[in-house]
Design a protein around this motif. Sequence first.
Motif, PDB file in Angstrom:
ATOM      1  N   ASN A 179       0.737  -1.317  -0.055  1.00  0.00           N
ATOM      2  CA  ASN A 179      -0.007   0.003   0.101  1.00  0.00           C
ATOM      3  C   ASN A 179       0.822   1.188   0.023  1.00  0.00           C
ATOM      4  O   ASN A 179       0.327   2.269  -0.374  1.00  0.00           O
ATOM      5  CB  ASN A 179      -0.889   0.169   1.326  1.00  0.00           C
ATOM      6  N   VAL A 180       2.029   0.989   0.760  1.00  0.00           N
ATOM      7  CA  VAL A 180       2.790   2.408   0.735  1.00  0.00           C
ATOM      8  C   VAL A 180       3.842   2.259  -0.321  1.00  0.00           C
ATOM      9  O   VAL A 180       4.489   3.686  -0.660  1.00  0.00           O
ATOM     10  CB  VAL A 180       3.303   2.545   2.219  1.00  0.00           C
ATOM     11  N   HIS A 181       4.475   1.262  -0.875  1.00  0.00           N
ATOM     12  CA  HIS A 181       5.482   1.273  -1.544  1.00  0.00           C
ATOM     13  C   HIS A 181       6.745   1.626  -1.162  1.00  0.00           C
ATOM     14  O   HIS A 181       7.690   2.338  -1.809  1.00  0.00           O
ATOM     15  CB  HIS A 181       5.198   1.988  -3.026  1.00  0.00           C
ATOM     16  N   SER A 182       6.924   1.561  -0.110  1.00  0.00           N
ATOM     17  CA  SER A 182       8.045   2.028   0.694  1.00  0.00           C
ATOM     18  C   SER A 182       8.237   1.349   2.036  1.00  0.00           C
ATOM     19  O   SER A 182       7.041   0.743   2.636  1.00  0.00           O
ATOM     20  CB  SER A 182       8.026   3.440   1.224  1.00  0.00           C
ATOM     21  N   ILE A 183       9.505   1.054   2.555  1.00  0.00           N
ATOM     22  CA  ILE A 183       9.452   0.120   3.814  1.00  0.00           C
ATOM     23  C   ILE A 183       9.882   1.040   4.975  1.00  0.00           C
ATOM     24  O   ILE A 183       9.913   0.437   6.302  1.00  0.00           O
ATOM     25  CB  ILE A 183      10.681  -0.978   3.748  1.00  0.00           C
ATOM     26  N   ARG A 184      10.029   2.276   4.719  1.00  0.00           N
ATOM     27  CA  ARG A 184      10.381   3.339   5.910  1.00  0.00           C
ATOM     28  C   ARG A 184       9.103   3.225   6.956  1.00  0.00           C
ATOM     29  O   ARG A 184       8.269   3.707   6.297  1.00  0.00           O
ATOM     30  CB  ARG A 184      10.685   4.584   5.395  1.00  0.00           C
ATOM     31  N   PHE A 185       9.431   3.618   8.246  1.00  0.00           N
ATOM     32  CA  PHE A 185       8.703   3.867   9.099  1.00  0.00           C
ATOM     33  C   PHE A 185       7.726   4.862   8.865  1.00  0.00           C
ATOM     34  O   PHE A 185       6.701   5.361   8.881  1.00  0.00           O
ATOM     35  CB  PHE A 185       9.195   3.886  10.456  1.00  0.00           C
ATOM     36  N   ALA A 186       8.923   6.024   8.418  1.00  0.00           N
ATOM     37  CA  ALA A 186       8.231   7.612   8.414  1.00  0.00           C
ATOM     38  C   ALA A 186       7.137   7.387   7.289  1.00  0.00           C
ATOM     39  O   ALA A 186       6.177   8.043   7.289  1.00  0.00           O
ATOM     40  CB  ALA A 186       9.647   8.577   7.904  1.00  0.00           C
ATOM     41  N   ASP A 187       7.415   6.926   6.102  1.00  0.00           N
ATOM     42  CA  ASP A 187       6.542   6.964   4.948  1.00  0.00           C
ATOM     43  C   ASP A 187       5.239   6.292   5.362  1.00  0.00           C
ATOM     44  O   ASP A 187       4.025   6.572   5.177  1.00  0.00           O
ATOM     45  CB  ASP A 187       7.046   6.023   3.899  1.00  0.00           C
ATOM     46  N   THR A 188       5.539   5.088   6.161  1.00  0.00           N
ATOM     47  CA  THR A 188       4.277   4.386   6.553  1.00  0.00           C
ATOM     48  C   THR A 188       3.455   5.109   7.628  1.00  0.00           C
ATOM     49  O   THR A 188       2.020   5.309   7.352  1.00  0.00           O
ATOM     50  CB  THR A 188       4.585   2.869   7.357  1.00  0.00           C
TER      51      THR A 188
END
Lengths: 467, 201, 459, 647, 106
Positions: free
Chosen positions: D183-192
Amino acid sequence: MSANVTNADWAAVLSIAVLGATGLAVLVADLLARTFVRRYIAIAIAMIGIIAAGAIVFAQYGTHYSAFGGAFVVDYASVLFQGIVLLGALGSVILYGAIGEERRIAGALALMLWSACGAMLMSGAGNLMTIFLGLELLSLALYALCGIAERAGAHEAALKYLILSSTATGFLLYGMGLLFGATGSVALSALSNPALATNPIFWTGVGLFFVGIAFKLSLVPFHTWAPDVYEGAPLPVTAFMSVATKAGVLAVLVRVFLWSLPSQHVSDMLLPMWIVAGISMIVGNVGMLAQRDLKRMLAYSGIAQIGYILAALAGGSAEGFNAALYYFAAYSFMNLGAFAVAAMLSGDREEGSVIANYSGLGYRRPWAALAMTVFLLAMAGLPPTAGFLGKVFILRSSVETGYVWLAALLIVGTAISLYAYGRIVRAMYDRSTHPVPAAKPFVPLAALSAAICAIAVIALTFYPFSR
Amino acid sequence: MSVLFWGLAVVLVASAMWTIMASKPVYSVVALLANFFALAVLYLTLSAEFLAMIQLIVYSGAILVLFLFVIAMLSSGVASFSVGPNRLPRIAVPAVLLVLIALGLVVVGIFMPHPAPLPLAGAAVNAGAVGDANVFGSVADFGRALFTTYLLPFEVTALILMVAVIGVIVLAGEHAPYVGTPRRAEEVRKSLREAIAREGD
Amino acid sequence: MLVLVLILLPLIAGALLFLLPRDDVAMSKSVGAVAAAAVLVLAVAERGESWAWRWFSHPFIAEIHFGATYLSHWLVVLLALCTLCAVLASNVPRTRNMIAALLLLEGTMAGLFLARDLLVFALFWDAMLLPVFFVLIGWAEHPATAWRYFTYNFAGGLTLLLAVAAFGALYGSTDVIGNPAYHAIASAWAPWMLAGFAFAFLVKTPVWPFHTWMPQTYEETPAPMVAVVSAVQSKAGLYGFIAIAFALFPSYFRQEAPILIVLAVISMLYGALVALVQADAKRVVAYSSLSHLGLIVLAIASQNPLALSGALVYIVAHGLFSAALFLVLGYVEEREETRSLARLGGLGWANPRLTGVFCITALAALGLPGLAGFVGELIILIGVYQAGLVWAAILALVAVVLASAYMLRLLQGATNGAEVPDLPVRRDLTLLEGLAVAPLLAALLYFGVYPHALLVLMR
Amino acid sequence: MMLLLALLVPLAGAIACWALGPWLRNLAGWLATAAVGISFVATLLLWGAATQPGGVHLALFSWMSGFDFGLTLDPLSLLWALIITGVGFLIHLYSIGYMHGDRAFARFFAYMNFFIFAMMLLVLSDNWVGLLVGWGLVGLASYFLIGFWFERRSAVAAARKAFILNVIGDVGIMFAIFLIVANVHSIRFADTFAASATFGAPLLYAICAGLFIGAAAKSAQVPLHTWLPDAMEGPTPVSALIHAATMVTAGVYLVARCAPLWSHSPRAQMLVGTIGALTAIVGAILGTAQWDIKRILAYSTMSQIGYMIMGVGVGAYAGGVAHFFTHAFFKAQLFLASGLIIHALHNEQDVRKMGGLRARTPLAFWAILVGVLAICGIPGFSGFFSKDQIIQGVLENGHPWMYGVGLLTAGITAYYMFRLFFITFLGEYRGNVDPAQLGMAPEAVGAEVAHEPASTGSGEAHAPAWVMNLPVALLIVPSVLAGWLLFSTDGASSPWSRFFAAQFPTAAQASAAAVPEWATALIALGVVLAGIGVAVARYATRSAQANAVARLRDESLRMPKLLVNAFYVDTLIDGVFVRGARLLGSLFGRILDPHVIDGAVRGVAASAVGFGVLVRALQSGLVRAYALVIVLGVGCFLAYYVFGIPR
Amino acid sequence: MTPGLLPMPLVDYLALSAVMFFIGVTGVIVRRNPLVMLMSIELMFNAANLLFVAYARAWLNDAGHIFAFLVITVAAAEAAIALAIVVIAFRASKNVDVDEASALRG
């Protein structure tokens, strides 16, 4: 009716004449020769004759004409089939020279050469008479050749072959009679008359003719003679039979059935042939599974392989014909090669034809085992051998012409056959078996022949006819 | 004409049946001889005079004599041959049935309506007096065809006959003392000497 | 030209090896190692050249055409690495023949991966069975194993052949792998051709229920050979799915993908469950392979780009760890003279180095984070999830848990437990043996941390 | 760079100890300890930067787009990093003494250092995958450490169990990662976290549930807790390090780290809070029924972690984290002190065989006393502040029944901790009493014999005593004092809450507390005192001390089966999942595979061979039979050709 | 007799030849004496010859005659070889019976 015979007519059959004359020359030379060089002189003359005939045959490559008022045809197919016949003859002559009985060598070689003449005649046969005579020339010589060894098995083989083959020839002949009756001519070209399509005499004739052809090709259910005869006949004769006979008969089959029958009903007329081809693939391969004799196994193998070749011919396309020809050439090499290896291992009692004697061969005679492996793998259709590519071509042609069920049967049959061929391969590289007493000393000619066949089987993969 | 044909037909079939049913091979030969004779007559009615002669000379004169010779060689004249156990005991019934079926099929094929044969257009033949040239089936006509149109088959028969000769020699010659190599010759001589010596005792 | 050398060098070296003295192990080993190392260097240096030679143009066009795509480049590198390691680790009776067989296997498999022509592919497909077959004849406990391996795989090869022939008949050329002009083929025959290809690939991979040849084969093949077979040969089927089945028949592939997905999921769980109760160490790994390869098949069947990227990572990872596992099990077997988990135990004290290596390998196999297997699993499952196959992803997670169970059972069974006192002296891992496994482990670690090189692809 | 140093030095230490172990000998311990020390100092140096808004961030590398890796140090991870390295340092130091003379001394320290590295990776990662890697590696390290004495069957089994349950946790996190990355296409906490507001409620709940499976497995929450008591098979310092201070609190870290997610999903909060409460009380109840000193502590850990999880789960982040902070000290201290006892008694762990140890191990006596007081929440000791904060926070967030559970648990805790303390230190030494008289099961006696093969039989000189005593002594200080950081007069501006000011979302219902904080503290104290009273009555009275042997025997024999078997959770898991999987595996592997699937394959082969035999049989060798077959074929052909004519 | 016309309807000849032919086939199958089997084969050949001759007359094409001539010649050659084979096959045997020759099988 009074056609003049010209030089061109004679040129068409020159190769056959040369071969026939070579047979005579062998006999004469044998009479004149000092005793202990008989073997070498006979082989040398026979080989020279075969090679000369081969040269003449291939000089005709690319020409297309008929001779003797249509009795004999020179074309692409005749040249190639004659080439294969000569190849088979050469290989068998070499094998006979290597392991045959010295005292009968001249007679046997002469008969073999004349038999080859018959097969060559069939390759270019343009009318029913030539077919019949070619077949009889081939068969008569083979009857004698089968019984040439002083073994009960050989005599039995000769007798069986004689009786069954003559019976089949009777059917063939009767079929020819009906065909003659239906067309009023013995020429193959007369068979293509579309009006014949509704003539029951004609159909019946075709059916009986086919019985004779199927017998010679050892298609199921006319195959029963093949295993017994192959096993009983002397090894070089078996080699010859497996290649030259089939070449001649295949040529007839192509010429008569594929190129001469009325085109609108050809598929109806040939359906039984493809069915028996399919059955042959299965029965032949299955029959191999439990054999103990190499020649017998190769007989079943031949039954199956002819099935493959017919699968390529099914549908009658030009590509299919090429595929069949390619596969048949490959088959000739691998069969001759296998027989050559068997000859290498044979002493006075043909030890090379007993499968049990192959166990551990990979360690006793590594090169012979390697060559045998190549041939067996080629028969199974494994790369990088011509058997592989041949199967691809056959499959392709069956798929193209819509005979997918034949292709499927081919696949099934091949899978089964792998087991049988692999059995020998395994035995050769299995070290847990008892040692077999050494056979006759190394036979250079047979070894050379095996080597050439092995190279050819691999080289054909990378240089098929149609680059 | 039809009387002749049907008479010959009866002879042909009867002699053929006799050939395959005779208990002794010699009788078979005699029956076959009758069959060939009847056939030769039938050929004559079909204006195949040369063939009729050949049928008598080659078949009756050569082949059947050969049969008789071999029968004599393998048995003591007219006595029936000894046979071993019948390993395929009840073959006769299915075999005859099968053959009858096949025969029936062929006959059905023959009697199905089909176009009648016509003389070839432009065939320069006339079927007239027997024995003249230019008459269909005459010896002269036959000979000309054999040496022109059908030269190749004729030549091939020569090869076939040669195969027969050489084949028989090769097959049958095995018991003749054959001197292959000097060493083999010495062996043969030695065995002969021993045989003579035994005879002398 | 380089690609040709990649194929011919090991083939020729393997053949020449037979000319060396039979009993000179050191010599054949060094020659084999040099050849394998050279191939590895070439494989790494290879930069997508291609080499073609017209084979025949009748009845269809076939070219002996070699060239690497991204996927095959990595497969060949993996192959070269595994072969080198296997050569170094070879310590069996008749070492010379084994090394020769390894090199021949390398050559044939390199040919398979580099083939750009379907017919050449089919040719090498069958050819690569031969070295293994001969090794099985010579070394396996039961000759029947050789049969079963060969017949089963050859049956697959035959349907492949039929499909290739059909392809040639219909399209006039088989020079199509990696050729975009032939993508997205549509024809009434396409499903049948796809079925022919797929059967071969399913058997080779193997996927449930076509797997029964595999445990026995893996069990009885000597360690160096089985390392390469399980590491690389099993990838031939996966490669085929990606490079042939998927590339040539995308729409039909999509249509039939559900079947493949179901089989893949069954393979995953089935393999894991059966691995849980195997008594033979090599069979545990064999069934674990079934499970792991099922995951890759799932990735391919999901047709999600991310899953496919992950599949490549996992292909490489599985190759590395299964090769290492089999080599290590070979070492263990050599020392303990048994593979039975009932009798193994207590290696940890006597052979700490061996145990360490074993441990890392087993951990990689169970997908420990930080090693390459984990990266592959993770990315595949993200992709599978993205493709909408939530249930498959969840079942795959179950398989992951089971993987740790059977791998630990294997690892602990062999290495832990009380020391067995009454055995003769068991030497620890020698330098050469260690060297043979070290590259595999190093690569596992490298790709586990930084799989960038494997992931830049597949757009 | 400092961050990288803090992360990698322990790794380097681990590798060095592992690779150079045979050459380092006893030096390995010091090397490893130094590595952790360096890491601690490096972390400490980053304090200033980390407490700035945004913290310290270090981008490392990228796998591919969306998969960017980096390290981050913000107050939350700073706290964890300091505890991990600080407490870790002390435990390392202690281990030098405790593990002295072990056959695999260097290997032990390699594992320990590796554990520190993994834990640091877990807390320093700025992304899900990094966290998961750390998560998995922590599990691995715990596997190594629990199974350190791998010749012991029970240790091996415990290690495997720990690992597999941890993998279940990993898998839960992986599941959450799919959902997030898809859903986010990123694994970073911040992006999530930035995108979390856009998630639908079911998705958010699924993510939280997945993450919580991870947290529950690692933090031994019901029903994934069964590995924790078994994990006491490892050496005592391991218990202290893993199961007290660091690893088990990773779940707390995770939930706290994901506060932005949880705060958007009340259902998830409810789930976590419930499980936490359940764990707290279950752990406490089971703690009352244990005899192994380490197992008592293990259940107490479980119970305390339940508190923390309950706290962070329902939104009382600061309280939960605070309890982690204080718990780390006193629980480490309790374990290390019990290690002193075990060491002194030559590997005796059963409290029934202790008694009257005050004189023998005075330091342990004092340390355990302080620890028990702290854990019980006696005012002035650290546990008092943090536990009350949780209980109060639960109420503030609107979960009165959890409030009740928290209080009840506090009472039970007081009971069993004092039970431990009294049985161990009061009365006579019972080491020489026949185990049967103490009600100990005979097989348990046998098992104890094989215990801790380590330090005996070593010819080398003993390590100095201070390496073991110093850490215990040092830990007393924070055990007492750490709680004061949480204290503030106005209830909101304690150093603690200032420290975490930017970290956690403010709880919406924070003000709606029905009970004031001072009242909570008083009620809690009352409950605790009641618990202590029961313990005193049962174990500390003069008569109880006099009849200790008989009492303990009675208690042992009358212990309810339900408690002895830990509510049969283990039995249930074993019976359903483990046996079920084995059964399925056997079914597939022994029946389906060889007989059904392979049977079909072999059947095909056999039928081909059978057909071959048939073909052979038909080939009778009789010419007449062959001729018959040929005629048969002729008949077939004629039938086709005669009737096949087109008309 | 006019050219191209047969003394009898064509099918009569054909039927006669078919009957002869299949009598020959029967002989091959049911008899165990190789000599009689060979004679049966000669019957088959002769039946075919009758066919050729009858059709030659019907079509007025002498190819049928030539063919029959060739068949007779070939039959002679074949008989020679066949009898030689029978002789060598049964010289050593006590019985003259094709069932004796069944060592090759399978």
